[in-house]
Design a protein around this motif. Sequence first.
Motif, PDB file in Angstrom:
ATOM      1  N   VAL A  59       0.833  -1.193   0.000  1.00 45.98           N
ATOM      2  CA  VAL A  59       0.000   0.000   0.000  1.00 45.98           C
ATOM      3  C   VAL A  59       0.874   1.251   0.000  1.00 45.98           C
ATOM      4  N   LEU A  60       0.734   2.010  -1.056  1.00 45.43           N
ATOM      5  CA  LEU A  60       1.452   3.276  -1.171  1.00 45.43           C
ATOM      6  C   LEU A  60       0.665   4.317  -0.379  1.00 45.43           C
ATOM      7  N   VAL A  61       1.312   4.910   0.632  1.00 43.55           N
ATOM      8  CA  VAL A  61       0.575   5.828   1.506  1.00 43.55           C
ATOM      9  C   VAL A  61       1.055   7.277   1.423  1.00 43.55           C
ATOM     10  N   GLY A  62       2.163   7.503   0.705  1.00 38.48           N
ATOM     11  CA  GLY A  62       2.624   8.884   0.617  1.00 38.48           C
ATOM     12  C   GLY A  62       3.668   9.084  -0.457  1.00 38.48           C
ATOM     13  N   VAL A  63       3.748  10.317  -0.947  1.00 42.11           N
ATOM     14  CA  VAL A  63       4.777  10.692  -1.921  1.00 42.11           C
ATOM     15  C   VAL A  63       5.358  12.031  -1.495  1.00 42.11           C
ATOM     16  N   SER A  64       6.666  12.208  -1.733  1.00 39.07           N
ATOM     17  CA  SER A  64       7.267  13.489  -1.406  1.00 39.07           C
ATOM     18  C   SER A  64       8.415  13.773  -2.364  1.00 39.07           C
ATOM     19  N   SER A  65       8.734  15.052  -2.521  1.00 36.39           N
ATOM     20  CA  SER A  65       9.832  15.458  -3.382  1.00 36.39           C
ATOM     21  C   SER A  65      10.258  16.857  -2.999  1.00 36.39           C
ATOM     22  N   GLY A  66      11.547  17.138  -3.183  1.00 36.53           N
ATOM     23  CA  GLY A  66      12.059  18.450  -2.836  1.00 36.53           C
ATOM     24  C   GLY A  66      11.753  19.520  -3.876  1.00 36.53           C
ATOM     25  N   VAL A  67      11.209  19.147  -5.047  1.00 40.79           N
ATOM     26  CA  VAL A  67      11.063  20.124  -6.126  1.00 40.79           C
ATOM     27  C   VAL A  67       9.800  20.977  -6.025  1.00 40.79           C
ATOM     28  N   ALA A  68       8.857  20.576  -5.159  1.00 42.33           N
ATOM     29  CA  ALA A  68       7.605  21.334  -5.054  1.00 42.33           C
ATOM     30  C   ALA A  68       7.187  21.498  -3.596  1.00 42.33           C
ATOM     31  N   GLU A  69       6.383  22.548  -3.345  1.00 35.15           N
ATOM     32  CA  GLU A  69       5.907  22.813  -1.986  1.00 35.15           C
ATOM     33  C   GLU A  69       5.044  21.657  -1.485  1.00 35.15           C
ATOM     34  N   VAL A  70       4.180  21.164  -2.398  1.00 35.32           N
ATOM     35  CA  VAL A  70       3.252  20.096  -2.034  1.00 35.32           C
ATOM     36  C   VAL A  70       3.314  19.010  -3.106  1.00 35.32           C
ATOM     37  N   VAL A  71       3.393  17.765  -2.679  1.00 35.57           N
ATOM     38  CA  VAL A  71       3.373  16.645  -3.621  1.00 35.57           C
ATOM     39  C   VAL A  71       2.291  15.677  -3.142  1.00 35.57           C
ATOM     40  N   GLU A  72       1.378  15.349  -4.041  1.00 39.42           N
ATOM     41  CA  GLU A  72       0.244  14.491  -3.671  1.00 39.42           C
ATOM     42  C   GLU A  72       0.011  13.420  -4.724  1.00 39.42           C
ATOM     43  N   MET A  73      -0.631  12.338  -4.311  1.00 37.61           N
ATOM     44  CA  MET A  73      -1.122  11.353  -5.265  1.00 37.61           C
ATOM     45  C   MET A  73      -2.531  11.781  -5.671  1.00 37.61           C
ATOM     46  N   HIS A  74      -2.756  11.828  -6.967  1.00 45.99           N
ATOM     47  CA  HIS A  74      -4.082  12.179  -7.467  1.00 45.99           C
ATOM     48  C   HIS A  74      -4.599  11.102  -8.404  1.00 45.99           C
ATOM     49  N   THR A  75      -5.908  11.072  -8.543  1.00 47.86           N
ATOM     50  CA  THR A  75      -6.505  10.304  -9.616  1.00 47.86           C
ATOM     51  C   THR A  75      -7.484  11.214 -10.320  1.00 47.86           C
ATOM     52  N   VAL A  76      -7.983  10.786 -11.460  1.00 50.29           N
ATOM     53  CA  VAL A  76      -8.948  11.587 -12.210  1.00 50.29           C
ATOM     54  C   VAL A  76     -10.271  10.849 -12.208  1.00 50.29           C
ATOM     55  N   ILE A  77     -11.322  11.540 -11.799  1.00 50.02           N
ATOM     56  CA  ILE A  77     -12.642  10.919 -11.818  1.00 50.02           C
ATOM     57  C   ILE A  77     -13.551  11.669 -12.781  1.00 50.02           C
ATOM     58  N   GLU A  78     -14.418  10.906 -13.435  1.00 51.96           N
ATOM     59  CA  GLU A  78     -15.368  11.482 -14.387  1.00 51.96           C
ATOM     60  C   GLU A  78     -16.691  11.677 -13.653  1.00 51.96           C
ATOM     61  N   ALA A  79     -17.208  12.903 -13.704  1.00 54.47           N
ATOM     62  CA  ALA A  79     -18.518  13.168 -13.109  1.00 54.47           C
ATOM     63  C   ALA A  79     -19.258  14.169 -13.968  1.00 54.47           C
ATOM     64  N   ASP A  80     -20.475  13.827 -14.378  1.00 54.98           N
ATOM     65  CA  ASP A  80     -21.299  14.700 -15.206  1.00 54.98           C
ATOM     66  C   ASP A  80     -20.554  15.157 -16.463  1.00 54.98           C
ATOM     67  N   GLY A  81     -19.802  14.250 -17.059  1.00 58.45           N
ATOM     68  CA  GLY A  81     -19.140  14.556 -18.318  1.00 58.45           C
ATOM     69  C   GLY A  81     -17.867  15.374 -18.185  1.00 58.45           C
ATOM     70  N   ALA A  82     -17.505  15.737 -16.969  1.00 56.64           N
ATOM     71  CA  ALA A  82     -16.266  16.494 -16.767  1.00 56.64           C
ATOM     72  C   ALA A  82     -15.317  15.666 -15.914  1.00 56.64           C
ATOM     73  N   SER A  83     -14.011  15.807 -16.147  1.00 55.98           N
ATOM     74  CA  SER A  83     -13.072  15.083 -15.304  1.00 55.98           C
ATOM     75  C   SER A  83     -12.431  16.024 -14.300  1.00 55.98           C
ATOM     76  N   THR A  84     -12.367  15.573 -13.084  1.00 57.24           N
ATOM     77  CA  THR A  84     -11.732  16.371 -12.033  1.00 57.24           C
ATOM     78  C   THR A  84     -10.718  15.510 -11.289  1.00 57.24           C
ATOM     79  N   MET A  85      -9.726  16.177 -10.714  1.00 53.02           N
ATOM     80  CA  MET A  85      -8.702  15.465  -9.968  1.00 53.02           C
ATOM     81  C   MET A  85      -9.139  15.298  -8.525  1.00 53.02           C
ATOM     82  N   GLN A  86      -8.786  14.159  -7.978  1.00 52.07           N
ATOM     83  CA  GLN A  86      -9.112  13.888  -6.585  1.00 52.07           C
ATOM     84  C   GLN A  86      -7.869  13.320  -5.911  1.00 52.07           C
ATOM     85  N   GLN A  87      -7.593  13.782  -4.718  1.00 49.69           N
ATOM     86  CA  GLN A  87      -6.406  13.290  -4.015  1.00 49.69           C
ATOM     87  C   GLN A  87      -6.611  11.860  -3.524  1.00 49.69           C
ATOM     88  N   LEU A  88      -5.571  11.039  -3.668  1.00 48.60           N
ATOM     89  CA  LEU A  88      -5.581   9.677  -3.140  1.00 48.60           C
ATOM     90  C   LEU A  88      -4.763   9.661  -1.866  1.00 48.60           C
TER      91      LEU A  88
END
Length: 159
Positions: A59-88
């Motif tokens: 189970v991957l529970v976190g990601v980090s990197s020195g190149v950005a202020e915030v690093v997150e795992m995201h996925t893309v979900i489709e809702a009502d014909g539009a895709s939005t990003m959601q944090q994992l």
Amino acid sequence: MKKWLVAAICLISAGLAPALAWAEAGLSFEQGWVRAVPPVSTNTAGYFMLHNNTDQDRVLVGVSSGVAEVVEMHTVIEADGASTMQQLKQLVVPQQDCVLFEPGGNHIMFIGLKQPLNTGDKVTVTLTFQGGETLDVALLVQKGPQGQQDMGHGHHHHH
Ligand SMILES: [Cu+2]
């Protein structure tokens, strides 16, 4: 259909040799890249394929990197014909299987880049797994997916 396709891709690439720490963990990754963005952009995304060559789910529970202020795992979900990003908050890598981070799907989100990323640079991302184990992936900064130029020509080269 999609799931079958992913399984086939995993099978093809399971033979590549991972770095030592990865080998010891029974995991491997490949095709890691970060999308090159113009210097005015402060956000970008990274992608790779993560294999679990063990008989236990990881189970991957976190990601980090020195190149950005915030690093997150995201996925893309489709809702009502539009895709939005959601944090994992976590992502299961099933035993003897793999997960894909790819455009339009799971991705590593870099928010607030501390400096511009140049094509050819390597970005190190530390992955943290349940239990506290950490592994580094090196992602190459490039304009698009590897092999993209070959699309439509009926062949695919590994470089
Ligand atoms: Cu995102």
